[in-house]
Design a protein around this motif. Sequence first.
Motif, mmCIF file in Angstrom:
data_model
loop_
_atom_site.group_PDB
_atom_site.id
_atom_site.type_symbol
_atom_site.label_atom_id
_atom_site.label_comp_id
_atom_site.label_asym_id
_atom_site.label_seq_id
_atom_site.Cartn_x
_atom_site.Cartn_y
_atom_site.Cartn_z
ATOM 1 N N ARG A 345 -12.743 0.653 -51.755
ATOM 2 C CA ARG A 345 -13.063 1.239 -53.055
ATOM 3 C C ARG A 345 -14.096 2.350 -52.957
ATOM 4 N N THR A 346 -15.184 2.123 -52.232
ATOM 5 C CA THR A 346 -16.220 3.156 -52.086
ATOM 6 C C THR A 346 -16.108 3.802 -50.714
ATOM 7 N N SER A 347 -16.609 5.019 -50.608
ATOM 8 C CA SER A 347 -16.441 5.786 -49.364
ATOM 9 C C SER A 347 -17.146 5.120 -48.191
ATOM 10 N N ASN A 348 -18.313 4.517 -48.439
ATOM 11 C CA ASN A 348 -19.079 3.960 -47.329
ATOM 12 C C ASN A 348 -18.363 2.769 -46.694
ATOM 13 N N ILE A 349 -17.968 1.786 -47.523
ATOM 14 C CA ILE A 349 -17.288 0.611 -46.964
ATOM 15 C C ILE A 349 -15.886 0.979 -46.488
ATOM 16 N N ARG A 350 -15.289 2.014 -47.073
ATOM 17 C CA ARG A 350 -13.972 2.453 -46.623
ATOM 18 C C ARG A 350 -14.043 3.011 -45.201
ATOM 19 N N HIS A 351 -15.052 3.818 -44.909
ATOM 20 C CA HIS A 351 -15.209 4.356 -43.556
ATOM 21 C C HIS A 351 -15.423 3.232 -42.547
ATOM 22 N N ILE A 352 -16.280 2.286 -42.902
ATOM 23 C CA ILE A 352 -16.544 1.165 -42.005
ATOM 24 C C ILE A 352 -15.277 0.344 -41.784
ATOM 25 N N SER A 353 -14.547 0.066 -42.860
ATOM 26 C CA SER A 353 -13.337 -0.763 -42.754
ATOM 27 C C SER A 353 -12.289 -0.098 -41.875
ATOM 28 N N LEU A 354 -12.043 1.201 -42.082
ATOM 29 C CA LEU A 354 -11.008 1.896 -41.310
ATOM 30 C C LEU A 354 -11.353 1.928 -39.824
ATOM 31 N N ILE A 355 -12.630 2.175 -39.521
ATOM 32 C CA ILE A 355 -13.047 2.206 -38.115
ATOM 33 C C ILE A 355 -12.904 0.832 -37.486
ATOM 34 N N MET A 356 -13.345 -0.208 -38.209
ATOM 35 C CA MET A 356 -13.258 -1.554 -37.656
ATOM 36 C C MET A 356 -11.805 -1.991 -37.493
ATOM 37 N N TRP A 357 -10.944 -1.636 -38.407
ATOM 38 C CA TRP A 357 -9.540 -2.027 -38.297
ATOM 39 C C TRP A 357 -8.894 -1.425 -37.051
ATOM 40 N N THR A 528 -24.297 -7.890 -50.760
ATOM 41 C CA THR A 528 -23.443 -7.145 -51.675
ATOM 42 C C THR A 528 -22.958 -5.870 -50.997
ATOM 43 N N ILE A 529 -21.913 -5.272 -51.566
ATOM 44 C CA ILE A 529 -21.366 -4.036 -51.013
ATOM 45 C C ILE A 529 -22.387 -2.910 -51.118
ATOM 46 N N GLN A 530 -23.242 -2.934 -52.154
ATOM 47 C CA GLN A 530 -24.247 -1.882 -52.323
ATOM 48 C C GLN A 530 -25.309 -1.898 -51.228
ATOM 49 N N GLN A 531 -25.476 -3.043 -50.552
ATOM 50 C CA GLN A 531 -26.503 -3.153 -49.517
ATOM 51 C C GLN A 531 -26.025 -2.696 -48.146
ATOM 52 N N LEU A 532 -24.800 -2.233 -48.039
ATOM 53 C CA LEU A 532 -24.282 -1.787 -46.747
ATOM 54 C C LEU A 532 -25.053 -0.583 -46.244
ATOM 55 N N ALA A 533 -25.248 -0.544 -44.917
ATOM 56 C CA ALA A 533 -25.856 0.627 -44.301
ATOM 57 C C ALA A 533 -24.879 1.793 -44.369
ATOM 58 N N VAL A 534 -25.401 3.015 -44.390
ATOM 59 C CA VAL A 534 -24.586 4.220 -44.525
ATOM 60 C C VAL A 534 -24.018 4.607 -43.171
ATOM 61 N N THR A 535 -22.719 4.946 -43.158
ATOM 62 C CA THR A 535 -22.110 5.436 -41.911
ATOM 63 C C THR A 535 -22.679 6.794 -41.589
ATOM 64 N N GLN A 536 -22.694 7.132 -40.291
ATOM 65 C CA GLN A 536 -23.297 8.370 -39.854
ATOM 66 C C GLN A 536 -22.236 9.318 -39.307
ATOM 67 N N ARG A 537 -22.534 10.620 -39.402
ATOM 68 C CA ARG A 537 -21.566 11.616 -38.962
ATOM 69 C C ARG A 537 -21.446 11.613 -37.446
ATOM 70 N N PHE A 538 -22.538 11.683 -36.742
ATOM 71 C CA PHE A 538 -22.491 11.619 -35.281
ATOM 72 C C PHE A 538 -23.870 11.244 -34.768
#
Length: 570
Positions: A345-357, A528-538
């Motif tokens: 749903r949100t960009s942050n958890i979406r990036h994490i989910s796609l990478i982990m998958w 909660t989903i809001q407490q997730l750490a932010v993904t980094q560019r590099f």
Amino acid sequence: MQDYEESLSFLGTWGPFQKRVFFLLCLTIIPSGYNLLSVIFLLATPPHHCSIPHHSNLSQDWIQASIPVQQVAGRPERSSCSRYELDLVQNLSALGTRPSHDLVHNLSSPEVLLSGLTQEGCKDGWTYSTEHYQSTVVSEFNLVCSDQWKQPLSSLVYFLGGLSGCFVSGQISDRFGRKPVLFGAIITLSIFSSALAFATSWPVFIVLFFMLGLGQLTCYVVVFVLGSEILMGSTRVLFSSLCMPWAYVLGILMLTVTAYLVRSWRHLSLAMAVPGLACIPLWWLIPESPRWLVCRGRIQEAELLLRSAALENRVEAPHVIFLSANVEKATSEKAESPTFLDLLRTSNIRHISLIMWFTWFSINVCYFGLSFNMSGLYGNPFLNYFLLSAVELPAYAASWLAARSLPRRPSYIFFTLLGGLALLLIQITLSQPVLTLILVLVGKFGILGGIGMLYIYTGELSPTVIRSTAMSTCAMFSRVGSSVSPYLLELAVFNQFLPWIIVGSLSLLSVVICIFLPETFRQPLPDTIQQLAVTQRFKWPWASTPPPKDDGKSAKDSTTAPEIICTTRL
């Protein structure tokens, strides 16, 4: 509930309550490990050749020569799917001729050159070697030659069962609790492994095998989630990165020994039900996750469970364990009822989910590709698989040592890079069996160390409200990878190095994308989903970000940021 673990600090991390849960959860993982290699031993393909009927009245020389000899990997082997035309061979045997492989004829007796005879399929069935297996699914249902495609399809069905189980059980676990799903998976394993022994045909077998796969991975994922939420601190790391994987490997080794002693696949299927049946009484000894209860707003049940744990640990629980603010927050989280779609749903958890998958997919292609490719190595299959499984013990020990004092991302990168490079080097050592086996074991060591770190990393990245769903979706993609792995052997038809190149390249690719994940070392688990750490560019793998000192401030910032964004857009 940013301060959940702080609220439970009165319990300690290694009291009688934690020791009991720790030990019992390790026992409940054994049925899952015990069933894993069933896909190898039940579906093993023994050496075979066309059957020659006893009433064919052939001379001894013609019985030996009736099966064509072919060159396989530079070695002469009898054909598995063809024989010389039986009517013709019977006529030649009745005439008193002798078979010959040479162009030079013996003048003392008439000889027939075998290369000039026509061949036919195995019209009278097959004769299977019983050197290693008395019977397997392949030998009983004749899944060879024209029906050979059914053997990898059976493996695919097993892994698709695991994929389906992960998709469904994760959401059920987040909604109805970890404990019911865990014991439901254990009962599923026991029922359907017993039912396998009575399968009367291949279609019936694959239906039951699908259900067996459905319970196998579900059991592992739920035990991991339950242990991660009940245990805290260094005890959680010890459980998730060392003792639970070791108990899982113990189950694998137990099945290898059982398969060596019980060579019939039907008897082995019955034996596979025993560990699950032995774990059913543990229902009355293993508690539900108090962390999940709080997140679902069931505060009274959680406090009752924790006060009972305090009595068992002989410590005094505070009068109020969870503050009213935490209770209100838990109630609002309960109303949200996160689902699978919240992982995107949100960009942050979406990036994490796609990478982990993708990471789970690639590393499990490597893991199971190694297991299936072991059948191409010569020697005793039980010894080969025992060694391949035993190397997991030091691999998980190494991942535990790394998890104690090293950041997650660099540790995963190191192990997976080691495994990937070893697998890529195999293509230049296939002519040397001993060196190839060493590289296979080193590759398995690296891949297993990476998997051990990946379980910890995924659990620490996932919020409590959706942790079981997140873990289950990762396990689902891992089963997609394992579903592909049986077909890796088929690629050796085009190039014998191709399976090893693919598994090595996938492991290296997972290393590259892992760089973009946030670090979780020594940081509190997000609730909660809001407490997730932010993904980094590099960021270079060795440049890890230390945990923030002011958790309360960061949590406050993370919850107010979406409001600011919405106001700006309006």
